[in-house]
Motif scaffolding. Structure first.
Motif, PDB file in Angstrom:
ATOM      1  N   ILE A 143      -2.084   2.982  -5.678  1.00  0.00           N
ATOM      2  CA  ILE A 143      -0.933   3.144  -6.180  1.00  0.00           C
ATOM      3  C   ILE A 143      -0.602   3.956  -7.549  1.00  0.00           C
ATOM      4  CG2 ILE A 143       1.392   1.969  -6.849  1.00  0.00           C
ATOM      5  CD1 ILE A 143       0.679  -0.228  -4.483  1.00  0.00           C
ATOM      6  N   GLY A 173       0.059  -1.761  -8.498  1.00  0.00           N
ATOM      7  CA  GLY A 173      -0.470  -2.841  -7.752  1.00  0.00           C
ATOM      8  C   GLY A 173      -1.937  -2.361  -7.449  1.00  0.00           C
ATOM      9  N   ARG A 194      -2.237   6.169  -8.573  1.00  0.00           N
ATOM     10  CA  ARG A 194      -2.065   7.765  -8.412  1.00  0.00           C
ATOM     11  C   ARG A 194      -0.614   8.290  -8.430  1.00  0.00           C
ATOM     12  NH1 ARG A 194      -6.180   7.635  -4.157  1.00  0.00           N
ATOM     13  NH2 ARG A 194      -4.820   8.205  -2.668  1.00  0.00           N
ATOM     14  N   GLY A 213       8.898   8.133  -4.380  1.00  0.00           N
ATOM     15  CA  GLY A 213       8.473   6.797  -5.395  1.00  0.00           C
ATOM     16  C   GLY A 213       8.067   7.533  -6.753  1.00  0.00           C
ATOM     17  N   GLY A 214       7.552   8.631  -6.684  1.00  0.00           N
ATOM     18  CA  GLY A 214       7.144   9.226  -7.971  1.00  0.00           C
ATOM     19  C   GLY A 214       8.563   9.785  -8.735  1.00  0.00           C
ATOM     20  N   ARG A 252       7.885   7.529   3.200  1.00  0.00           N
ATOM     21  CA  ARG A 252       6.498   7.654   2.199  1.00  0.00           C
ATOM     22  C   ARG A 252       6.076   9.053   2.104  1.00  0.00           C
ATOM     23  NH1 ARG A 252       4.346   1.545   2.416  1.00  0.00           N
ATOM     24  NH2 ARG A 252       6.205   0.471   1.617  1.00  0.00           N
ATOM     25  N   ARG A 253       5.331   9.395   0.903  1.00  0.00           N
ATOM     26  CA  ARG A 253       4.706  10.647   0.999  1.00  0.00           C
ATOM     27  C   ARG A 253       5.704  11.767   0.904  1.00  0.00           C
ATOM     28  NH1 ARG A 253      -0.647   9.863   0.674  1.00  0.00           N
ATOM     29  NH2 ARG A 253      -1.212   7.969   0.967  1.00  0.00           N
ATOM     30  N   ARG A 254       6.767  11.582   0.399  1.00  0.00           N
ATOM     31  CA  ARG A 254       7.849  12.905   0.080  1.00  0.00           C
ATOM     32  C   ARG A 254       8.153  13.045  -1.260  1.00  0.00           C
ATOM     33  NH1 ARG A 254      12.667  11.569   4.218  1.00  0.00           N
ATOM     34  NH2 ARG A 254      13.767  13.047   2.940  1.00  0.00           N
ATOM     35  N   GLY A 255       7.467  12.338  -2.203  1.00  0.00           N
ATOM     36  CA  GLY A 255       7.475  12.597  -3.742  1.00  0.00           C
ATOM     37  C   GLY A 255       8.407  11.498  -4.005  1.00  0.00           C
ATOM     38  N   ARG A 272       0.751  11.154 -11.256  1.00  0.00           N
ATOM     39  CA  ARG A 272       1.260  12.207 -11.037  1.00  0.00           C
ATOM     40  C   ARG A 272       2.717  12.493 -11.748  1.00  0.00           C
ATOM     41  NH1 ARG A 272       4.175  13.803  -6.801  1.00  0.00           N
ATOM     42  NH2 ARG A 272       3.830  11.647  -5.952  1.00  0.00           N
ATOM     43  N   VAL A 279       9.274  -0.488  -7.829  1.00  0.00           N
ATOM     44  CA  VAL A 279       9.348   0.695  -7.310  1.00  0.00           C
ATOM     45  C   VAL A 279       8.771   0.736  -5.760  1.00  0.00           C
ATOM     46  CG1 VAL A 279       8.528   3.200  -7.315  1.00  0.00           C
ATOM     47  CG2 VAL A 279       8.883   2.034  -9.491  1.00  0.00           C
ATOM     48  N   GLY A 280       9.856   0.894  -4.935  1.00  0.00           N
ATOM     49  CA  GLY A 280       9.412   0.837  -3.343  1.00  0.00           C
ATOM     50  C   GLY A 280      10.189   1.923  -2.599  1.00  0.00           C
ATOM     51  N   THR A 281       9.418   2.383  -1.549  1.00  0.00           N
ATOM     52  CA  THR A 281      10.024   3.610  -0.646  1.00  0.00           C
ATOM     53  C   THR A 281       9.840   3.123   0.641  1.00  0.00           C
ATOM     54  OG1 THR A 281       9.190   5.281  -2.070  1.00  0.00           O
ATOM     55  CG2 THR A 281       9.705   5.923   0.048  1.00  0.00           C
ATOM     56  N   GLY A 291       0.843  -1.029   0.105  1.00  0.00           N
ATOM     57  CA  GLY A 291       0.081   0.064   0.037  1.00  0.00           C
ATOM     58  C   GLY A 291       0.926   1.290   0.188  1.00  0.00           C
ATOM     59  N   THR A 292       0.216   2.401   0.103  1.00  0.00           N
ATOM     60  CA  THR A 292       1.026   3.839   0.112  1.00  0.00           C
ATOM     61  C   THR A 292       1.126   4.245   1.483  1.00  0.00           C
ATOM     62  OG1 THR A 292      -1.177   4.882  -0.316  1.00  0.00           O
ATOM     63  CG2 THR A 292       0.199   4.001  -2.439  1.00  0.00           C
TER      64      THR A 292
END
Ligand SMILES: CC(C)(COP(=O)(O)OP(=O)(O)OC[C@H]1O[C@@H](n2cnc3c(N)ncnc32)[C@H](O)[C@@H]1OP(=O)(O)O)[C@@H](O)C(=O)NCCC(=O)NCCS
Length: 249
Positions: free
Chosen positions: A227, A223, A229, A199-200, A194-197, A233, A187-189, A132-133
């Protein structure tokens, strides 16, 4: 595009695997001890029926490999119902294609490598252990403990790392190529980062690198829609559905 993708899926596992043809399905069996492969429709034009799936599962059990199947729904639409009636559970993953003009600017601390530093496997394993994210606890201490016994590996692929000053590698991703097509995967963080950009950013860096090296199609399977989203971005759009089947619990 679907034909190009079929050819990609058929050719990308071949260098590292032993290939068995069974009717309308092909089984790729990983030769080394890496990520085990799967069965998929024969290329070109495979149209598996229920008996093919049943026989393939028997063969997979015989070989001791996962009873795993993967295909593109748009190319082989009937296989979804067949797989379900054969007792398989099917994950329908958004298949996403890059719009090159929507790529964001490069992240200053992400780089792409033709080697695979030990951090790539270690960070990916910690990331995929927290699916998950959502952010979580596992972070730098867990990464460094796992790195103590880890070694760099040889690679046929390109790898991206987000390597932040004072923090080290927090996010990773991998790109595999066949012909002019590149798939981004793994792709994994780290949950704590997480949520710092990031993974993108690793996804975008691999996509940009692929374009610079002449790729004409860059794609990935997300997945879940959540994910997906992250990839939207950075310039990917939902184009189809990748089906990933395994035995129902
Ligand atoms: C999926 C995964 C790689 C995303 O990594 P990430 O580094 O958190 O990704 P990003 O930070 O780029 O984006 C995640 C969210 O943070 C948001 N975000 C991005 N930058 C941000 C910032 N500076 N501040 C706050 N939020 C931010 C994004 O908008 C996105 O929000 P959304 O989920 O609401 O769309 C990560 O959750 C993971 O490793 N999951 C487990 C493994 C996995 O499933 N990998 C993908 C397989 S397809």
């Amino acid at each position: 595009m679907w034909d190009v993708l079929e050819e990609f899926y058929d050719s990308v596992p071949r260098p590292g695997s032993h290939v068995e043809d069974h009717g309308e399905l092909v089984l790729f069996v990983q030769a080394g001890d890496g990520y085990p492969y799967y069965a998929r429709p024969r290329f070109p034009g495979g149209r598996p029926v229920l008996a093919d799936v049943v026989r393939m599962r028997e063969r997979q059990r015989e070989l001791g490999v996962p009873e795993a199947f993967e295909w593109v729904h748009e190319t082989t639409p009937d296989l979804l119902g067949i797989a379900v009636s054969a007792g398989l559970e099917v994950l329908r993953a958004p298949l996403m294609v890059l719009d090159p003009e929507r790529l964001p600017r490069p992240h200053p601390h992400v780089r792409v490598l033709a080697t695979r530093p030990a951090e790539v496997a270690v960070v990916a394993e910690l990331a995929f252990s927290s699916p998950g994210t959502a952010p979580g606890q596992a972070g730098v201490a867990e990464r460094d403990a796992a790195l103590a016994g880890a070694v760099p590996a040889s690679t046929r692929h390109r790898h991206a790392v987000a390597d932040l000053p004072g923090e080290g590698v927090l996010a990773v991703g991998t790109a595999q190529r066949a012909g002019d097509v590149v798939e981004i995967a793994g792709v994994g963080t780290l949950p704590v980062a997480r949520r710092r950009g990031l993974g993108g950013a690793v996804t975008a860096a691999l996509a940009r690198d692929a374009l610079e090296r002449g790729a004409t199609l860059v794609f990935l399977s997300a997945g879940s829609t959540e994910i997906a989203r992250v990839y939207e971005r950075v310039g990917f759009r939902h184009a189809g559905t990748a089906c990933i089947a395994s035995p129902a619990e």
